[in-house]
Write a protein that holds these residues in place. Structure first.
Motif, PDB file in Angstrom:
ATOM      1  N   GLY A 261      -8.501   6.192   8.506  1.00  0.00           N
ATOM      2  CA  GLY A 261      -7.589   5.576   7.542  1.00  0.00           C
ATOM      3  C   GLY A 261      -6.155   5.482   7.996  1.00  0.00           C
ATOM      4  O   GLY A 261      -5.488   4.470   7.770  1.00  0.00           O
ATOM      5  N   HIS A 262      -5.643   6.532   8.650  1.00  0.00           N
ATOM      6  CA  HIS A 262      -4.243   6.497   9.049  1.00  0.00           C
ATOM      7  C   HIS A 262      -4.006   5.451  10.137  1.00  0.00           C
ATOM      8  O   HIS A 262      -2.965   4.805  10.171  1.00  0.00           O
ATOM      9  CB  HIS A 262      -3.766   7.888   9.495  1.00  0.00           C
ATOM     10  CG  HIS A 262      -4.438   8.415  10.716  1.00  0.00           C
ATOM     11  ND1 HIS A 262      -5.714   8.931  10.702  1.00  0.00           N
ATOM     12  CD2 HIS A 262      -4.008   8.528  12.000  1.00  0.00           C
ATOM     13  CE1 HIS A 262      -6.043   9.344  11.905  1.00  0.00           C
ATOM     14  NE2 HIS A 262      -5.021   9.103  12.725  1.00  0.00           N
TER      15      HIS A 262
ATOM     16  N   ASP B 205      -8.513  13.442   4.071  1.00  0.00           N
ATOM     17  CA  ASP B 205      -9.447  12.787   3.157  1.00  0.00           C
ATOM     18  C   ASP B 205     -10.642  12.306   3.975  1.00  0.00           C
ATOM     19  O   ASP B 205     -10.546  11.362   4.758  1.00  0.00           O
ATOM     20  CB  ASP B 205      -8.751  11.607   2.470  1.00  0.00           C
ATOM     21  CG  ASP B 205      -9.632  10.917   1.436  1.00  0.00           C
ATOM     22  OD1 ASP B 205     -10.872  10.954   1.568  1.00  0.00           O
ATOM     23  OD2 ASP B 205      -9.067  10.329   0.495  1.00  0.00           O
TER      24      ASP B 205
ATOM     25  N   VAL C  91       1.665   5.318   0.430  1.00  0.00           N
ATOM     26  CA  VAL C  91       1.332   6.609   1.024  1.00  0.00           C
ATOM     27  C   VAL C  91       2.278   7.641   0.425  1.00  0.00           C
ATOM     28  O   VAL C  91       3.500   7.449   0.447  1.00  0.00           O
ATOM     29  CB  VAL C  91       1.483   6.574   2.557  1.00  0.00           C
ATOM     30  CG1 VAL C  91       1.292   7.973   3.147  1.00  0.00           C
ATOM     31  CG2 VAL C  91       0.488   5.593   3.176  1.00  0.00           C
TER      32      VAL C  91
ATOM     33  N   SER D 138      -2.918   6.457  -0.818  1.00  0.00           N
ATOM     34  CA  SER D 138      -3.290   7.376   0.260  1.00  0.00           C
ATOM     35  C   SER D 138      -2.344   8.565   0.230  1.00  0.00           C
ATOM     36  O   SER D 138      -1.123   8.391   0.242  1.00  0.00           O
ATOM     37  CB  SER D 138      -3.198   6.669   1.617  1.00  0.00           C
ATOM     38  OG  SER D 138      -4.047   5.536   1.649  1.00  0.00           O
TER      39      SER D 138
ATOM     40  N   LEU E 211      -0.090  12.704   6.346  1.00  0.00           N
ATOM     41  CA  LEU E 211      -0.499  11.324   6.561  1.00  0.00           C
ATOM     42  C   LEU E 211       0.693  10.426   6.898  1.00  0.00           C
ATOM     43  O   LEU E 211       0.616   9.576   7.797  1.00  0.00           O
ATOM     44  CB  LEU E 211      -1.220  10.791   5.318  1.00  0.00           C
ATOM     45  CG  LEU E 211      -1.678   9.331   5.377  1.00  0.00           C
ATOM     46  CD1 LEU E 211      -2.612   9.099   6.549  1.00  0.00           C
ATOM     47  CD2 LEU E 211      -2.336   8.924   4.062  1.00  0.00           C
TER      48      LEU E 211
ATOM     49  N   ALA F  53     -11.626   8.541   3.703  1.00  0.00           N
ATOM     50  CA  ALA F  53     -10.681   7.635   4.365  1.00  0.00           C
ATOM     51  C   ALA F  53     -10.770   7.772   5.875  1.00  0.00           C
ATOM     52  O   ALA F  53     -10.732   6.785   6.615  1.00  0.00           O
ATOM     53  CB  ALA F  53      -9.256   7.918   3.892  1.00  0.00           C
TER      54      ALA F  53
ATOM     55  N   ARG G 226       0.868  -1.184   0.000  1.00  0.00           N
ATOM     56  CA  ARG G 226       0.000   0.000   0.000  1.00  0.00           C
ATOM     57  C   ARG G 226       0.896   1.222   0.000  1.00  0.00           C
ATOM     58  O   ARG G 226       1.878   1.282   0.756  1.00  0.00           O
ATOM     59  CB  ARG G 226      -0.891   0.020   1.243  1.00  0.00           C
ATOM     60  CG  ARG G 226      -1.729  -1.250   1.457  1.00  0.00           C
ATOM     61  CD  ARG G 226      -2.844  -1.398   0.437  1.00  0.00           C
ATOM     62  NE  ARG G 226      -3.593  -2.620   0.647  1.00  0.00           N
ATOM     63  CZ  ARG G 226      -4.758  -2.692   1.303  1.00  0.00           C
ATOM     64  NH1 ARG G 226      -5.271  -1.591   1.838  1.00  0.00           N
ATOM     65  NH2 ARG G 226      -5.382  -3.840   1.422  1.00  0.00           N
TER      66      ARG G 226
END
Length: 404
Positions: free
Chosen positions: A75-76, A67, A39, A62, A107, A70, A37
């Protein structure tokens, strides 16, 4: 199964020119079985688009702490809990400073504070920025906190400077990631490995040497490090960068390698003599360049020390592995060296065959003990090294089980 199979890696990309390499990094990590994923910081998006990283990773990128969609799912925090490893590559001087300061203003830095996963940082910056006192203090602090610093490498930089500061190449980062997750079955062992050629001087400008590139010895060092060993690499002159984490002792002549080997062998569990050491040296080295005055010239040569044999004769000798590079009757000569030099194992290769041995990226070995032999088929030297290291450890454990 691949070492990275099903490993969850968050790749943090920051605003350095080396960001252009990250799609290849994602692809290579996925090839090894990892789930990646991405970032990105705002600066990173100036060098590479989120759409590109989304395409190669197979996941939405991301890139914003704010966001709303998210953050409905926090999300974080979700990413922070998901990760098995957070790899920041490239890591600019700015993001390194912000992580050290404990900031959470985007983020990526927020995720670093929120995660319990290990964090690896691959620095990428101008060489002057790397050497700056602030950067060095930040790196020292992150290291003390337990973060892993992978690099930087040396070479020409985008600004034209030459020196430390380049992000490590993709292959190196993939290897380091694999090494991080590898089984540490050599933990508490100390391996001493010799690699490369030696150079025996004739006069101030000439020497006798051979075609050894050092690639096999360096691959063994990397494989032993990956398996958790402490590694000391005694290297002749090569055009290779030593694996990160090993102690490198650079030598030139056989006499220098002999001295270093005996000094290190008294404090190691395993000694691997992979270097192509010159059998002979010039008896009388000229103090000035020899002039071309005759059609023929004779050199008187004398034998060099037999390094691996001398190590094998130590009173409390380590487990000793020799190498035999042969062009004919490989098994006959290898078994003769095994017995004559009092070795535990010997790895033999036929350097007369194409695409293996000296200077090649591939190799094939036949490993002999006093009672058996094992074939390691032709493959990339790093793959061969991993198989060889596992085989050496197997024989090492058997010997110590018998002697315990």
């Amino acid at each position: 199964m691949q070492i990275l199979q099903d490993k969850k890696i968050v790749l943090g990309i920051t605003g350095g020119i080396a960001a252009y390499k990250t799609p290849e990094l994602v692809r290579r990590l996925k090839d090894q079985g990892a789930d990646v994923r991405v970032v990105m910081t705002d600066g990173a998006k100036a060098f590479i688009t989120p759409l590109t990283l989304q395409a190669v990773s197979g996941h939405q990128v991301s890139d914003s702490l704010l966001d709303t969609q998210a953050e409905l799912a926090m999300g974080h925090i979700e990413l922070a809990k998901w990760a098995d490893l957070v790899l920041i590559a490239p890591a600019t001087a700015d993001v390194i400073a912000r992580i050290r300061a404990g900031m959470a203003n985007d983020l990526l830095t927020t995720l670093c504070l929120a995660t319990s996963a290990p964090i690896a940082i691959a620095p990428a910056m101008n060489q002057q920025m790397w050497h700056a006192k602030a950067t060095q203090e930040n790196i020292a602090a992150l290291t003390a906190w337990g973060m892993h610093i992978w690099g930087p490498g040396a070479g020409e930089q985008a600004c034209g400077d030459i020196g430390l500061g380049r992000m490590l190449e993709v292959e190196e980062l993939v290897n380091l990631t694999s090494d991080f997750f590898a089984d540490k079955y050599l933990e508490n062992q100390h391996w001493v490995i010799t690699a490369g050629p030696t150079r025996e001087p004739i006069d101030p400008v000439r020497y006798i040497s051979n075609h050894s590139s050092g690639k096999m010895g360096y691959a063994i060092a990397r494989a032993a490090l990956s398996a958790g060993a402490k590694v000391t690499l005694i290297s002749g002159p090569v055009a290779l960068e030593a694996p990160i984490g090993c102690q490198l002792i650079q030598v030139t002549s056989a006499d220098e390698m002999h001295q270093a080997a005996l000094a290190q062998a008294t404090d190691c569990t395993t000694f691997v003599a992979c270097a192509a050491v010159a059998d002979y040296k010039v008896a009388n080295i000229a103090s000035e360049k020899i002039k071309k005055t005759n059609d023929a010239m004779q050199l008187a040569l004398v034998k060099n020390h037999d390094i691996v044999a001398d190590v094998a004769q130590l009173k409390d000798k380590p487990f000793v592995v020799g190498f035999a590079a042969e062009t004919q009757d490989v098994e006959h000569y290898a078994r003769g060296k095994l017995m004559r030099k009092n070795l535990d194992l010997i790895a033999a290769n036929d350097v007369a065959k194409e695409n293996q041995g000296f200077n090649s990226n591939d190799n094939a070995l036949t490993v002999f003990s006093s009672i058996d032999k094992t074939e390691i088929p032709l493959a990339n030297k790093q793959q061969v090294a991993k198989q060889l290291v596992a085989l050496i450890n197997q024989h090492y454990q058997q010997k110590h089980k018998v002697n315990s």
